[in-house]
Motif scaffolding. Sequence first.
Motif, PDB file in Angstrom:
ATOM      1  N   SER A 122       9.540  -1.130   8.368  1.00 15.73           N
ATOM      2  CA  SER A 122      10.954  -1.449   8.419  1.00 15.73           C
ATOM      3  C   SER A 122      11.211  -2.794   7.752  1.00 15.73           C
ATOM      4  O   SER A 122      10.282  -3.444   7.281  1.00 15.73           O
ATOM      5  CB  SER A 122      11.407  -1.480   9.892  1.00 15.73           C
ATOM      6  OG  SER A 122      12.794  -1.654   9.977  1.00 15.73           O
ATOM      7  N   THR A 124      13.833  -6.527   7.981  1.00 22.23           N
ATOM      8  CA  THR A 124      14.611  -7.382   8.861  1.00 22.23           C
ATOM      9  C   THR A 124      15.310  -8.464   8.056  1.00 22.23           C
ATOM     10  O   THR A 124      14.865  -8.816   6.964  1.00 22.23           O
ATOM     11  CB  THR A 124      13.714  -8.045   9.929  1.00 22.23           C
ATOM     12  OG1 THR A 124      14.531  -8.811  10.819  1.00 22.23           O
ATOM     13  CG2 THR A 124      12.654  -8.944   9.317  1.00 22.23           C
ATOM     14  N   ASP A 143      16.025  -3.643  12.117  1.00 21.00           N
ATOM     15  CA  ASP A 143      16.376  -2.227  12.089  1.00 21.00           C
ATOM     16  C   ASP A 143      15.932  -1.667  13.444  1.00 21.00           C
ATOM     17  O   ASP A 143      14.815  -1.200  13.602  1.00 21.00           O
ATOM     18  CB  ASP A 143      15.646  -1.545  10.924  1.00 21.00           C
ATOM     19  CG  ASP A 143      15.813  -0.045  10.921  1.00 21.00           C
ATOM     20  OD1 ASP A 143      16.557   0.499  11.759  1.00 21.00           O
ATOM     21  OD2 ASP A 143      15.181   0.602  10.057  1.00 21.00           O
ATOM     22  N   SER A 146      14.496   2.034  13.878  1.00 20.65           N
ATOM     23  CA  SER A 146      13.085   2.240  13.527  1.00 20.65           C
ATOM     24  C   SER A 146      12.164   1.698  14.607  1.00 20.65           C
ATOM     25  O   SER A 146      11.190   2.344  14.980  1.00 20.65           O
ATOM     26  CB  SER A 146      12.753   1.552  12.197  1.00 20.65           C
ATOM     27  OG  SER A 146      13.426   2.176  11.142  1.00 20.65           O
TER      28      SER A 146
END
Length: 161
Positions: A122, A124, A143, A146
């Motif tokens: 993911s 950030t 996120d 996720s």
Amino acid sequence: MKNLLLLAFTLTFSMLANAGHHAEGETSGHADPKAVVTAAYAAFGSGDIDAWTALHADDFKLTVFGQLPQSGVFIGPKAVIENVFEKIAIHWPTFKITPISMTTVGNTVYAHGKLTADGLDSETMQVWVVEGGKVTAFTAFDDTDSTVSYTHLRAHETKAN
């Protein structure tokens, strides 16, 4: 007289336009905010909690949004270690954050990063505030879909074993 007024106006405008702005790497005699944030990422990544703690103010405020195990607002390095780092170690044992880019505006660093762990991939956005060479505030915009999905997957795997 007209030239004197024009000169005074130009100097005043110039000072106002540049107030609070520093050349790259210059921050009123304190450590460069980007360098402090880079060092904090390195300390976190290597697990050097003493170095990480030394980079943060005693009243440092960390905010993580969402419904994650480590979500909340925490004050002070000890609270962050207990309520965030220890939970990350449990839920994401191979967790790693890799900075992708950083932009500094005054004493604020905006960092775009990559979050990875087994089954987690993911990104950030994080906002760091650095004052007097120490991190005083950190806010993560992760996120959460996720990371929540990964947390639920890990919980089911743990129950199955």
